[in-house]
Design an enzyme around this catalytic site. Structure first.
Site, short mmCIF file in Angstrom:
data_model
loop_
_atom_site.label_atom_id
_atom_site.label_comp_id
_atom_site.label_asym_id
_atom_site.label_seq_id
_atom_site.Cartn_x
_atom_site.Cartn_y
_atom_site.Cartn_z
N GLY A 17 139.61 26.76 54.46
CA GLY A 17 138.96 25.62 54.45
C GLY A 17 137.76 25.49 55.37
O GLY A 17 137.37 24.39 55.93
N HIS A 115 130.73 27.82 44.53
CA HIS A 115 130.60 29.05 43.92
C HIS A 115 129.95 30.07 44.97
O HIS A 115 128.86 29.60 45.05
CB HIS A 115 130.78 29.06 42.63
CG HIS A 115 131.00 30.51 41.93
ND1 HIS A 115 132.31 31.06 41.71
CD2 HIS A 115 130.28 31.66 41.74
CE1 HIS A 115 132.28 32.26 41.22
NE2 HIS A 115 131.16 32.66 41.20
N GLU A 153 134.81 22.01 31.09
CA GLU A 153 135.97 22.99 30.71
C GLU A 153 135.65 24.25 30.90
O GLU A 153 136.58 25.06 30.49
CB GLU A 153 136.10 22.44 29.20
CG GLU A 153 134.84 22.65 28.23
CD GLU A 153 133.88 21.75 28.17
OE1 GLU A 153 133.96 20.82 29.14
OE2 GLU A 153 133.01 21.98 27.30
C1 GAR Z 1 134.34 29.91 49.34
O1 GAR Z 1 133.70 31.16 49.66
C2 GAR Z 1 134.37 29.54 48.20
O2 GAR Z 1 132.90 29.49 47.71
C3 GAR Z 1 135.22 30.39 47.44
O3 GAR Z 1 136.16 30.53 48.29
C4 GAR Z 1 135.96 30.50 49.39
C5 GAR Z 1 136.98 29.49 50.18
O4 GAR Z 1 136.51 29.40 51.47
N1 GAR Z 1 135.58 29.65 45.88
C6 GAR Z 1 135.57 30.38 44.83
O5 GAR Z 1 135.55 31.64 44.70
C7 GAR Z 1 135.79 29.61 43.68
N2 GAR Z 1 135.58 30.47 42.57
P1 GAR Z 1 137.00 28.42 52.38
O6 GAR Z 1 138.65 27.93 52.06
O7 GAR Z 1 136.78 28.70 53.76
O8 GAR Z 1 136.17 26.99 52.12
#
Ligand code: GAR
Length: 211
Positions: A17, A115, A153
């Site tokens: 988070g 992302h 989608e």
């Molecule tokens: C972040 O780097 C986010 O961009 C990635 O997961 C991490 C979550 O970190 N999301 C993805 O890869 C979605 N495709 P967080 O829980 O510390 O925000």
């Protein structure tokens, strides 16, 4: 600005988070003015993001895939909770579950995702979290970054809102690259995008006379 003139946002999380924290900090510092964080939903009951939300006095709902094993049941529960809190904008911030077309079609231009790459590189099915940075290093790119986009989608295929680049250092590990991409890109562009889209939603609301 009165709280009823702000866009009600739900943040969907699965893990640490830190992006949620960036949003909380941006609301506190005033760089997000047109949105309020009204709800955090986690599909993982162990996520540290839940503690971050509680510390910021944001209501939390846990919708775990174990309790709602089918995609339909899971998404039906999400709809119910989102409606109960009058949510107008959904932010996927490290949410590690793909949402179906049935779900995304109900919220056109009302779901954002962050992302950790420069889309269209290293994105789509199978590219999430550390895997994205491992793939970027394996390919040997010299520049990577992060993208905030609308969710449709196609996984990671919706309209791009903001992007920010980050240079890859020599002999860097996927972990250190992940940290730098978060710090130098994600935590900056996600709050900006939430503010930008919220402002647009409010001006649309004004034009439609729904103030
Ligand atoms: C972040 O780097 C986010 O961009 C990635 O997961 C991490 C979550 O970190 N999301 C993805 O890869 C979605 N495709 P967080 O829980 O510390 O925000």
């Amino acid at each position: 600005m009165k709280s009823n003139q702000k866009v009600k946002v739900a943040v969907l999380v699965s893990g640490g988070g830190t992006n949620l924290q960036a949003l909380i900090d941006a609301v506190r510092s005033g760089s997000i003015k047109h949105a309020q964080l009204s709800l955090v939903i986690s599909n993982n009951p162990e996520a540290y993001a839940i503690t971050r939300a509680e510390n910021a006095d944001i209501p939390v709902a846990i919708v775990s895939g174990k309790e709602y094993p089918t995609q339909e049941a899971f998404e039906a529960r999400l709809h119910t909770i989102l409606a109960a809190y009058d949510i107008e904008l959904i932010v996927l911030a490290g949410f590690m579950k793909i949402l179906s077309q049935n779900f995304t079609a109900r919220y056109p231009k009302r779901i954002l995702n962050v992302h950790p790459s420069l889309i269209p590189s290293f994105c789509g099915k199978g590219f999430y979290g550390l895997k994205v940075h491992e793939a970027a290093l394996a390919y040997g790119v010299k520049v990577t970054g992060a993208t905030v986009h609308f969710v449709n989608e196609i996984p990671d295929g919706g309209e791009i809102i903001l992007q920010k680049s980050v240079c890859v250092k020599k002999d860097e590990s996927a972990e250190s690259l992940q940290q730098r991409v978060m710090r130098q890109a994600e935590w900056i562009i996600l709050p900006r995008a939430v503010e930008l889209v919220s402002k647009e939603i409010l001006s649309e609301r004004k034009e439609n006379g729904k103030q």
